[in-house]
Design an enzyme around this catalytic site. Sequence first.
Site, PDB file in Angstrom:
ATOM      1  N   MET A  84      33.867  80.774   7.158  1.00 54.23           N
ATOM      2  CA  MET A  84      34.851  81.764   6.749  1.00 54.23           C
ATOM      3  C   MET A  84      36.188  81.103   6.393  1.00 54.23           C
ATOM      4  SD  MET A  84      34.125  84.805   9.527  1.00 54.23           S
ATOM      5  CE  MET A  84      35.316  85.929   8.784  1.00 54.23           C
ATOM      6  N   HIS A  85      37.075  81.899   5.806  1.00 54.34           N
ATOM      7  CA  HIS A  85      38.503  81.601   5.649  1.00 54.34           C
ATOM      8  C   HIS A  85      38.854  80.582   4.573  1.00 54.34           C
ATOM      9  CE1 HIS A  85      38.583  83.771   9.364  1.00 54.34           C
ATOM     10  NE2 HIS A  85      38.207  82.748  10.112  1.00 54.34           N
ATOM     11  N   ASP A 243      29.820  83.804   8.525  1.00 55.20           N
ATOM     12  CA  ASP A 243      28.762  83.196   9.337  1.00 55.20           C
ATOM     13  C   ASP A 243      28.570  83.865  10.690  1.00 55.20           C
ATOM     14  OD1 ASP A 243      31.198  82.227  10.282  1.00 55.20           O
ATOM     15  OD2 ASP A 243      30.643  80.116  10.136  1.00 55.20           O
TER      16      ASP A 243
END
Length: 505
Positions: A84-85, A243
């Site tokens: 992520m991110h 995830d």
Amino acid sequence: MNSNASRHYFIGLDVGTSSTKGLLVDTEGNVLAAASRDYPLDTPKPGWTEQDPSLWWEASREILQELCHQAPTAPAAVGLTGQMHGAVFLDACGEVIRPALLWNDQRTETQSAEIERRIGSEQLRTITGNPALTGFQAPKILWLREHEPHHYQQISQILLPKDYIRYRLSSTFATDVSDAAGTMLLDIERRNWSDDILRELQIPRKWMPRVYESAEICARVSVEGAGSTGLVEGTPIVAGAGDNAAAAVGSGIVEENTALVSVGTSGVVFAHTKKAMPDPKGELHCFGHAVPGSYCLMGVSLAAGGSLKWFAREFASEEAEVARRLNGDHYDLLVSEAATVPAGAEGVFFLPYLSGERTPHMDPNARAAWLGLSFRHTRSHMLRAVLEGVAFALRDSLERIEQQDTRIEKLILVGGGVSNPLWRGIISAALDKPTALQPNQGGAAFGAAVLASVGAGVHESVGTAVKAMVAPVEAFETPDRVLASDYARLYKQFTRIYPALRAVL
């Protein structure tokens, strides 16, 4: 389930930090094939982490070719998940402008503080469900504007890592609610981009992909994507999930009262909620879940398995060579050494803050430490303290989730860190809840395949897909009562260490 269900196959692809993993899964949840490819992580400066997105694509392309070759018939749908991110910046031609900035990149402390100031801490948590954190995508965009204006001026689209793979497969810009919630730009209640935050931060909405629910079809494999991967042109691609949300689906965490504890590089405690419940203290993440209309509370410790990996690299290289010669597991060898030391490591504590820390401190400058060392102590004590420190950091997350009126009765454990019985027992006793290993350790890639089955119409909902494909946990083990009592006492000491150190560092 229709009569031809056994003929359907799905691919789940997990674009991770150190590797991409893919699974070929059938309608009943049987994994028919698996493939993975590793790649490096760049650290151009201390605290900076970057990756070339072409590494993800090459890994994904090879994995898809391998899985398609092994599939009895053409896969019915593809599900995507991943780290992520991260921020992937594309120009008007769809080309990558610069290496992606990753989830564990800590360069944006100044920009995170600016976002808090401009939006307001309370307003930010109300809208996005989260405080401004260095790992998230929004401060990365501001950092690029300030430090690399020549790159910033080229931006036409900003994607999350898994969504870059979707773009390469389909030429479509799309994302899902769970992953978009980690950008700090999503209105968590509306499950779409926040016009107010985008306006205040002067980020054009046209740069952001369309947001879908995780099991929705949002793209189809293009001619070019088919030629590169072996997938059939027009194969549906579902939105997928971040995830942790995908791993939760793959572990059956789609209802309340049971939480997922994942011990990989980072450590995660993930709890399903029916409504958005932003933490008023800002110590937890509140994200959208991969189940439509639902949410999650999530605590994160940035260096869980990563702490053991660091210890092994720096202090146990000889053991690694021994394990290699004996075809054994390096980490199991180390953990067995920790078994020679009693609970509490005879007074030694370890703070596992090698990458800063999220829950509960939300401090990118937090640092790891051993405390309580004396001439009495050995490497084995330090190792035992590492294992226990990670377990206590996970308890920090569980404690704060339960403070949000979220009752957790049982824990499902996943990840490499819980495969060892000793460390699993330490974690179970430290968290003091009945625990069980998820029989299917396919992780996020498996969850992405489950979501793909819904998009393909083989299963009518995420819930029914989970019932059909995810192996149920048969029995939960109660933690050792003596060990749990010892750890309850030691945990209280653990919680006092970081505030004391922070006051002097």
